[in-house]
Scaffold this active site. Structure first.
Site, mmCIF file in Angstrom:
data_model
loop_
_atom_site.group_PDB
_atom_site.id
_atom_site.type_symbol
_atom_site.label_atom_id
_atom_site.label_comp_id
_atom_site.label_asym_id
_atom_site.label_seq_id
_atom_site.Cartn_x
_atom_site.Cartn_y
_atom_site.Cartn_z
ATOM 1 C CG ASN A 152 -1.933 -1.116 1.138
ATOM 2 O OD1 ASN A 152 -2.621 -1.295 0.138
ATOM 3 N ND2 ASN A 152 -1.999 -1.910 2.185
ATOM 4 N NE ARG B 183 4.772 7.219 3.263
ATOM 5 C CZ ARG B 183 4.404 6.163 3.992
ATOM 6 N NH1 ARG B 183 3.998 5.059 3.387
ATOM 7 N NH2 ARG B 183 4.431 6.208 5.306
ATOM 8 N NE ARG C 3 4.384 -0.062 4.054
ATOM 9 C CZ ARG C 3 3.710 1.026 4.383
ATOM 10 N NH1 ARG C 3 4.101 1.735 5.439
ATOM 11 N NH2 ARG C 3 2.655 1.416 3.692
ATOM 12 C CE LYS D 111 2.705 -6.360 -6.844
ATOM 13 N NZ LYS D 111 3.790 -5.675 -6.150
ATOM 14 N N PRO E 73 3.478 -10.790 -10.778
ATOM 15 C CG PRO E 73 5.292 -9.575 -10.008
ATOM 16 C CD PRO E 73 4.773 -10.261 -11.225
ATOM 17 C CG ASP F 58 -0.194 -4.215 -8.321
ATOM 18 O OD1 ASP F 58 -0.775 -4.470 -9.405
ATOM 19 O OD2 ASP F 58 0.707 -3.370 -8.243
ATOM 20 C CG HIS G 170 -1.249 -1.073 -12.059
ATOM 21 N ND1 HIS G 170 -1.761 0.112 -12.520
ATOM 22 C CD2 HIS G 170 -0.329 -1.466 -12.974
ATOM 23 C CE1 HIS G 170 -1.171 0.435 -13.659
ATOM 24 N NE2 HIS G 170 -0.304 -0.503 -13.955
ATOM 25 C CD GLN H 6 3.544 -7.281 -13.941
ATOM 26 O OE1 GLN H 6 4.708 -7.650 -13.849
ATOM 27 N NE2 GLN H 6 3.040 -6.341 -13.194
ATOM 28 C CG PHE I 143 3.722 -1.926 -13.296
ATOM 29 C CD1 PHE I 143 2.692 -2.156 -12.408
ATOM 30 C CD2 PHE I 143 4.727 -1.044 -12.930
ATOM 31 C CE1 PHE I 143 2.663 -1.511 -11.172
ATOM 32 C CE2 PHE I 143 4.704 -0.393 -11.708
ATOM 33 C CZ PHE I 143 3.671 -0.633 -10.823
#
Length: 325
Positions: A139, A144, A194, A238, A255, A257, A259, A301, A305
């Site tokens: 998330n 970041r 985390r 993921k 992977p 997610d 998206h 993929q 992405f």
């Protein structure tokens, strides 16, 4: 460019090696698409077209010019060994143009989306660094995550050098991140929930699988490697697939997610129940793309992405809600 030296300030003891070049057409690699696209978080554009970052325990600057990948290293010598490391990192032995043609022939949607994004390839990263970095992606957004990994390395990693007053550090050792105070320090650095996953996984590897065992997953079947990774704190399907694809030589790993889930539904018309990524949906989407794109489906993929990343807003890199508590 051979023989050119990069200007350094405040670092009289550190100088770049001479520039060296590897043959590398833009159709095989485009640094500006690969390095900031969420596969790795250790590179920054230090000047127009030049990317500086840490690979292994060495600071590098890379740039492309006239079908050559130019590089220099700091505090060491560039030579045959550094050539090999760079070729392995970018997996330059994999012919990307032929893969694009194959994927495009099988999938007109891929062909259309990828036409403006050649040279997107999957990196082959250190398994420990890749694993712990992707635990931080849940998330989260690329900018970041990059800042978090920078704070992680500054706080726990060995200092390598300063370039233009910018410090560079090695990725932390497992021992440093498994210490008794590591979780509290990570929370103070803004890692939130985390923090316990980063320190917990570092501890679990140290006390169980071991670094050697993690590296040996490169020779294990894909399903087995993913199953082992998912036993670690903070690692859902993921994150496990990211590590399988980008560090453990599982080119078939896709992977998934939010998206990629949205791409599967909206562009490819997959019927997926619910509004979240269930383990079943994850498997169905991966199997669909493996059937469509073949044994390097994870690479294809990565191209889609990257194309979406540059055409729209910065996506959330990961959403493994089953591992957040």
């Amino acid at each position: 460019m051979r023989g050119r030296r990069m200007k350094l300030r405040d670092t009289p003891s550190v100088s770049p090696a001479l520039w060296r070049a590897l043959p590398c057409p833009a159709a095989e690699l485009r640094l500006e698409l690969v390095l900031p696209s969420g596969q790795t978080f250790r590179w920054r554009e230090s000047s127009p077209g030049a990317w500086t970052g840490v690979l292994g325990d060495t600071v590098w600057t890379l740039r492309q010019e006239r079908d050559r990948l130019w590089y220099t290293v700091y505090g060491g010598e560039a030579g045959a060994d550094t050539d090999r490391l760079l070729r392995e990192y970018f997996q330059l032995d994999v012919g990307l143009r032929d893969l694009y043609r194959s994927w495009g022939a099988a999938d007109p949607l891929f062909r259309e989306a990828a036409k403006d994004f050649p040279g997107v390839r999957v990196l082959r990263q250190d398994p420990v660094e890749c694993l712990l970095s992707f635990i931080c992606t849940s998330n989260n957004h690329i900018s970041r995550i990059t800042a978090m990994i920078e704070r992680l390395c500054r706080a726990f990693g060995r200092h390598l050098c300063h370039l233009d007053a910018q410090p560079f550090h090695a990725f932390p050792s497992l021992a440093a991140l498994a210490g008794d105070d590591a979780e509290a320090r990570l929370r103070a650095l803004g890692f939130g929930y985390r923090a316990k996953f980063v320190s917990g996984t570092a501890r679990a590897i140290t006390e169980g699988l071991g670094v050697e065992g993690l590296h040996q997953l490169r020779t294990a079947p894909y399903a087995e490697a993913r199953k082992v990774l998912c036993t670690l704190p903070g690692v859902g399907t993921k994150v496990a697939d990211c590590v399988c694809l980008m560090a453990l030589d599982k080119a078939e790993a896709v992977p998934v997610d939010t998206h990629v889930w949205r791409i599967a539904r909206q562009r490819y018309g997959m019927e997926l129940g619910g509004r979240s990524i269930t383990p079943r949906a994850h498997q169905e989407i991966g199997d669909f793309f493996r059937g469509l794109w073949g044994p390097r489906a994870g690479w294809a993929q990565a191209v889609l992405f990257c194309a979406d990343l540059h055409k729209g807003r910065e996506p959330v890199v990961s959403q493994d809600r089953d591992k957040e508590s």
